[in-house]
Design an enzyme around this catalytic site. Structure first.
Site, PDB file in Angstrom:
ATOM      1  N   ASP A  47      27.262  19.192   0.480  1.00 28.03           N
ATOM      2  CA  ASP A  47      25.882  19.213  -0.003  1.00 28.03           C
ATOM      3  C   ASP A  47      25.127  17.918   0.275  1.00 28.03           C
ATOM      4  O   ASP A  47      24.263  17.517  -0.507  1.00 28.03           O
ATOM      5  CB  ASP A  47      25.826  19.511  -1.522  1.00 28.03           C
ATOM      6  CG  ASP A  47      26.423  20.870  -1.841  1.00 28.03           C
ATOM      7  OD1 ASP A  47      26.275  21.778  -1.014  1.00 28.03           O
ATOM      8  OD2 ASP A  47      27.034  21.001  -2.915  1.00 28.03           O
ATOM      9  N   LYS A  50      23.277  18.076   5.387  1.00 27.33           N
ATOM     10  CA  LYS A  50      23.638  18.009   6.806  1.00 27.33           C
ATOM     11  C   LYS A  50      22.691  18.854   7.653  1.00 27.33           C
ATOM     12  O   LYS A  50      22.340  18.498   8.772  1.00 27.33           O
ATOM     13  CB  LYS A  50      25.078  18.532   7.003  1.00 27.33           C
ATOM     14  CG  LYS A  50      26.115  17.706   6.284  1.00 27.33           C
ATOM     15  CD  LYS A  50      27.494  18.340   6.347  1.00 27.33           C
ATOM     16  CE  LYS A  50      27.698  19.532   5.452  1.00 27.33           C
ATOM     17  NZ  LYS A  50      27.641  19.284   4.013  1.00 27.33           N
ATOM     18  N   GLY A  74      26.138  25.992   2.376  1.00 24.78           N
ATOM     19  CA  GLY A  74      24.732  26.346   2.215  1.00 24.78           C
ATOM     20  C   GLY A  74      23.897  25.222   2.790  1.00 24.78           C
ATOM     21  O   GLY A  74      23.837  24.144   2.211  1.00 24.78           O
ATOM     22  N   HIS A  75      23.326  25.437   3.968  1.00 22.40           N
ATOM     23  CA  HIS A  75      22.562  24.384   4.645  1.00 22.40           C
ATOM     24  C   HIS A  75      21.080  24.743   4.634  1.00 22.40           C
ATOM     25  O   HIS A  75      20.708  25.815   5.103  1.00 22.40           O
ATOM     26  CB  HIS A  75      23.066  24.204   6.073  1.00 22.40           C
ATOM     27  CG  HIS A  75      24.516  23.792   6.129  1.00 22.40           C
ATOM     28  ND1 HIS A  75      25.236  23.717   7.283  1.00 22.40           N
ATOM     29  CD2 HIS A  75      25.372  23.435   5.138  1.00 22.40           C
ATOM     30  CE1 HIS A  75      26.468  23.323   7.007  1.00 22.40           C
ATOM     31  NE2 HIS A  75      26.577  23.154   5.711  1.00 22.40           N
ATOM     32  N   GLN A 257      30.763  21.618   4.610  1.00 20.31           N
ATOM     33  CA  GLN A 257      31.493  20.942   3.526  1.00 20.31           C
ATOM     34  C   GLN A 257      31.446  19.412   3.736  1.00 20.31           C
ATOM     35  O   GLN A 257      30.503  18.930   4.336  1.00 20.31           O
ATOM     36  CB  GLN A 257      32.946  21.437   3.430  1.00 20.31           C
ATOM     37  CG  GLN A 257      33.084  22.841   2.884  1.00 20.31           C
ATOM     38  CD  GLN A 257      32.709  23.937   3.854  1.00 20.31           C
ATOM     39  OE1 GLN A 257      33.185  23.963   4.961  1.00 20.31           O
ATOM     40  NE2 GLN A 257      31.861  24.844   3.435  1.00 20.31           N
ATOM     41  N   ASP A 366      14.399   9.282  -2.265  1.00 22.30           N
ATOM     42  CA  ASP A 366      13.280   9.629  -3.154  1.00 22.30           C
ATOM     43  C   ASP A 366      13.757  10.021  -4.559  1.00 22.30           C
ATOM     44  O   ASP A 366      13.059   9.806  -5.544  1.00 22.30           O
ATOM     45  CB  ASP A 366      12.480  10.785  -2.545  1.00 22.30           C
ATOM     46  CG  ASP A 366      13.382  11.955  -2.167  1.00 22.30           C
ATOM     47  OD1 ASP A 366      14.388  11.722  -1.466  1.00 22.30           O
ATOM     48  OD2 ASP A 366      13.101  13.090  -2.592  1.00 22.30           O
ATOM     49  N   SER A 447      16.380   9.154   4.473  1.00 28.38           N
ATOM     50  CA  SER A 447      15.486  10.278   4.247  1.00 28.38           C
ATOM     51  C   SER A 447      14.906  10.254   2.839  1.00 28.38           C
ATOM     52  O   SER A 447      15.541   9.826   1.883  1.00 28.38           O
ATOM     53  CB  SER A 447      16.235  11.557   4.605  1.00 28.38           C
ATOM     54  OG  SER A 447      16.035  12.524   3.653  1.00 28.38           O
TER      55      SER A 447
HETATM   56  P1  IMO Z   1      28.192  22.591   2.318  1.00 27.47           P
HETATM   57  O1  IMO Z   1      28.439  22.932   3.752  1.00 27.47           O
HETATM   58  C1  IMO Z   1      29.762  21.639  -1.632  1.00 27.47           C
HETATM   59  C2  IMO Z   1      33.680  23.319  -2.726  1.00 27.47           C
HETATM   60  C3  IMO Z   1      33.652  24.341  -3.828  1.00 27.47           C
HETATM   61  C4  IMO Z   1      35.013  24.076  -4.461  1.00 27.47           C
HETATM   62  C5  IMO Z   1      35.898  23.772  -3.258  1.00 27.47           C
HETATM   63  C6  IMO Z   1      36.694  24.961  -2.763  1.00 27.47           C
HETATM   64  O2  IMO Z   1      27.006  23.233   1.708  1.00 27.47           O
HETATM   65  O3  IMO Z   1      28.212  21.101   2.119  1.00 27.47           O
HETATM   66  P2  IMO Z   1      36.016  27.172  -1.444  1.00 27.47           P
HETATM   67  O4  IMO Z   1      35.119  28.295  -1.837  1.00 27.47           O
HETATM   68  O5  IMO Z   1      35.632  26.477  -0.194  1.00 27.47           O
HETATM   69  O6  IMO Z   1      37.467  27.565  -1.446  1.00 27.47           O
HETATM   70  O7  IMO Z   1      35.877  26.113  -2.657  1.00 27.47           O
HETATM   71  O8  IMO Z   1      35.009  23.344  -2.233  1.00 27.47           O
HETATM   72  N1  IMO Z   1      32.767  23.594  -1.585  1.00 27.47           N
HETATM   73  C7  IMO Z   1      31.592  22.984  -1.396  1.00 27.47           C
HETATM   74  N2  IMO Z   1      30.938  22.070  -2.134  1.00 27.47           N
HETATM   75  N3  IMO Z   1      29.236  22.030  -0.463  1.00 27.47           N
HETATM   76  C8  IMO Z   1      29.888  22.914   0.315  1.00 27.47           C
HETATM   77  O9  IMO Z   1      29.467  23.244   1.547  1.00 27.47           O
HETATM   78  C9  IMO Z   1      31.105  23.469  -0.153  1.00 27.47           C
HETATM   79  N4  IMO Z   1      31.985  24.372   0.333  1.00 27.47           N
HETATM   80  C10 IMO Z   1      33.002  24.428  -0.545  1.00 27.47           C
HETATM   81  O10 IMO Z   1      32.613  24.107  -4.730  1.00 27.47           O
HETATM   82  O11 IMO Z   1      34.963  22.923  -5.266  1.00 27.47           O
HETATM   83 MG    MG Z   2      26.482  23.446  -0.232  1.00 31.58          MG
END
Ligand code: IMO
Ligand code: MG
Length: 467
Positions: A47, A50, A74-75, A257, A366, A447
């Site tokens: 999160d 990216k 979630g991007h 991730q 910000d 940013s």
């Molecule tokens: P982006 O790409 C934040 C976390 C989940 C959980 C752990 C395992 O948006 O940065 P999973 O469903 O992958 O087996 O869960 O990983 N997690 C993320 N946390 N951003 C993500 O993706 C994540 N993808 C998995 O919350 O703690």
């Molecule tokens: Mg995410």
């Protein structure tokens, strides 16, 4: 350029097409790699925004490749008033000419992918340049069910997964009972594989968890529809990516991730089941490490985490609340409130180490505006009086650590209108410079909001990524 140089470059380009991966780089006088191939990785627990950096970097690239994870990601990309949310489709898709690849290392829930495709098409975004690997593993209904059942079984020690079936799909891949996109396209092979695996999965579901069995015919029917829809997009993405790498068209590898969620290098067992780190780009795509020219890490000016697990700088107080509300720190995928805390320099240093970061992109400046003071964790005190300045490898199990903070003056004024580094409030500039020193990596951009225009390019570093 004189005539002979042009001729030589043309001949180099032709050679590049017939030479095996990598050799093109060694051609005499070659200038084939016009644009660097860049991996963009999350430097924290995911999160980090990216998608925003990918979007900014993608405009003059030929290709964006998603190399791992699934729809746990979630991007978000904000263009004007419109916010696009991607879970599987690479964030480069907003540019018509950019080829967007979902590579081998991604796990694909076809229903989710198709609805994401349709949703974007409804907003006028073409899917013409989307390519999907036949080697990517599928998420099947039993993966989602087992993800939820396993979390329930773990009880108190649950991971807090996204419940999308990610872990069980990667488990099957490693156990060599996974079913891939290529299998889906072959009607008979898919049926044979599914019936075989489902017999076993139903045993597990009913006997181990006391759950209902799943119906093979219903899954076959549903997934055949997906096969027909996805067939035109499936191709040998490994060949496609290595060709683009050789041609020097500037391939962007989109990490999902974050570093600390990596299966091997993260805070195990509170991790995801894939390899978000830069090395994952090679494994998940089918290119060698030499193909990667630069690695850029993305971090927030503070830290967040969703799900369970260690978080030394977490602020379970007003500060945490302030960051969550100002930063809209609620999950893009699950809507869960994110845990929030101060920036941790040990995590950033670790991200530099395991990803070989060349640059850092520091976001969300910000959000911290308005605080009297901001803190950066520079070490952990142990109960025995030691001060750790490196992330310990047993971090998830350490209950004896207290963060040591360096306190900097906050920037009382809003930063979201800054468009150059000099326009940032003085104290925000000092914060960026201090993060750079503490993390031990050059900051190439900062940013001040989600909009494209809210990315501040720090020269001369940014140019090394774009040209
Ligand atoms: P982006 O790409 C934040 C976390 C989940 C959980 C752990 C395992 O948006 O940065 P999973 O469903 O992958 O087996 O869960 O990983 N997690 C993320 N946390 N951003 C993500 O993706 C994540 N993808 C998995 O919350 O703690
Ligand atoms: Mg995410």
């Amino acid at each position: 350029m004189d005539g002979s140089t042009v001729a030589r470059r043309e001949s180099d380009a032709k050679m590049a097409n017939i030479l095996p991966n990598g050799l093109a780089d060694n051609l005499p006088g070659s200038s084939l790699r016009n644009l660097p191939n860049i991996v963009v990785v999350g430097a924290q627990w995911g999160d980090e925004a990216k998608g925003k950096i990918i979007d900014v970097l993608a405009c003059n690239r030929s290709m964006v490749v998603r190399y791992g994870g699934g729809n746990n990601a979630g991007h978000s990309v904000t263009v004007g008033d419109i916010v696009y949310k991607f879970h599987l489709i690479p964030s480069g898709v907003l540019y018509e000419k950019v080829v967007c690849v979902i590579a081998d290392g991604v796990v694909i829930d076809p229903g989710v992918l198709i609805s994401e495709m349709k949703g974007l098409e409804a907003r006028g975004i073409s899917m013409r340049n989307l390519k999907l690997s036949g080697n990517a593993h599928l998420i099947l209904p039993y993966h989602r069910t087992l993800d939820l059942l396993e979390e329930e079984r773990r009880g108190e020690s649950k991971i807090g997964t996204t419940g999308r079936g990610i872990g069980p799909a990667y488990t099957d891949k490693a156990a060599r009972i996974g079913i891939r996109v290529g299998d889906l396209l072959d009607k008979n092979r898919f049926e044979e594989r599914l019936r075989d695996v489902l017999t076993w999965k139903n045993e597990v579901l009913t006997k181990l968890y006391g759950a209902e069995p799943l119906d093979a015919d219903a899954i076959l029917l549903e997934y055949r529809g997906y096969a027909d829809y996805l067939r035109p997009y499936v191709t040998d993405t490994g060949a496609l990516v290595s060709e683009a790498v050789q041609k020097g068209n500037g391939v962007l590898f989109e990490g999902a991730q974050g570093t600390l969620l990596d299966l091997d290098q993260g805070t195990y067992p509170y991790v995801t089941s894939s390899h978000p780190i830069a090395g994952g780009a090679c494994i998940g795509t089918g290119i060698g490490p030499g193909a990667i020219d630069r690695v850029i890490g993305v971090a927030k000016s503070y830290t967040t985490r969703v799900g369970a697990g260690c978080f030394p700088t977490e602020q379970l107080n007003e500060t945490g609340h302030y960051i969550r509300e100002r930063g809209h720190e609620y999950g893009t995928t699950t809507g869960r409130p994110r845990r929030c805390g101060w920036l941790d320099a040990l995590i950033l240093r670790y991200a530099v180490q395991v990803n070989g970061l060349d640059y850092l992109s520091l976001g969300h400046l910000d959000v911290l505006a308005g605080l009297d003071e901001v803190k950066i964790c520079v070490g952990y005190h142990t109960l025995t009086g030691e001060t750790l300045t490196r992330l310990p490898s047993d971090l998830p199990f350490r209950t004896d650590l207290t963060p040591v903070y360096e306190t900097l003056p906050g920037w009382g004024v809003e930063a979201e209108y800054a468009r150059t580094f000099e326009e940032l409030p003085q104290n925000a500039q000092a914060f960026v410079r201090r993060v750079e020193e503490l993390a031990g990596v050059t900051i190439a951009s900062a940013s001040v909001g989600p909009g494209r225009e809210q990315t501040i390019f720090i020269e001369p570093h940014w140019s090394k990524l774009t040209g």
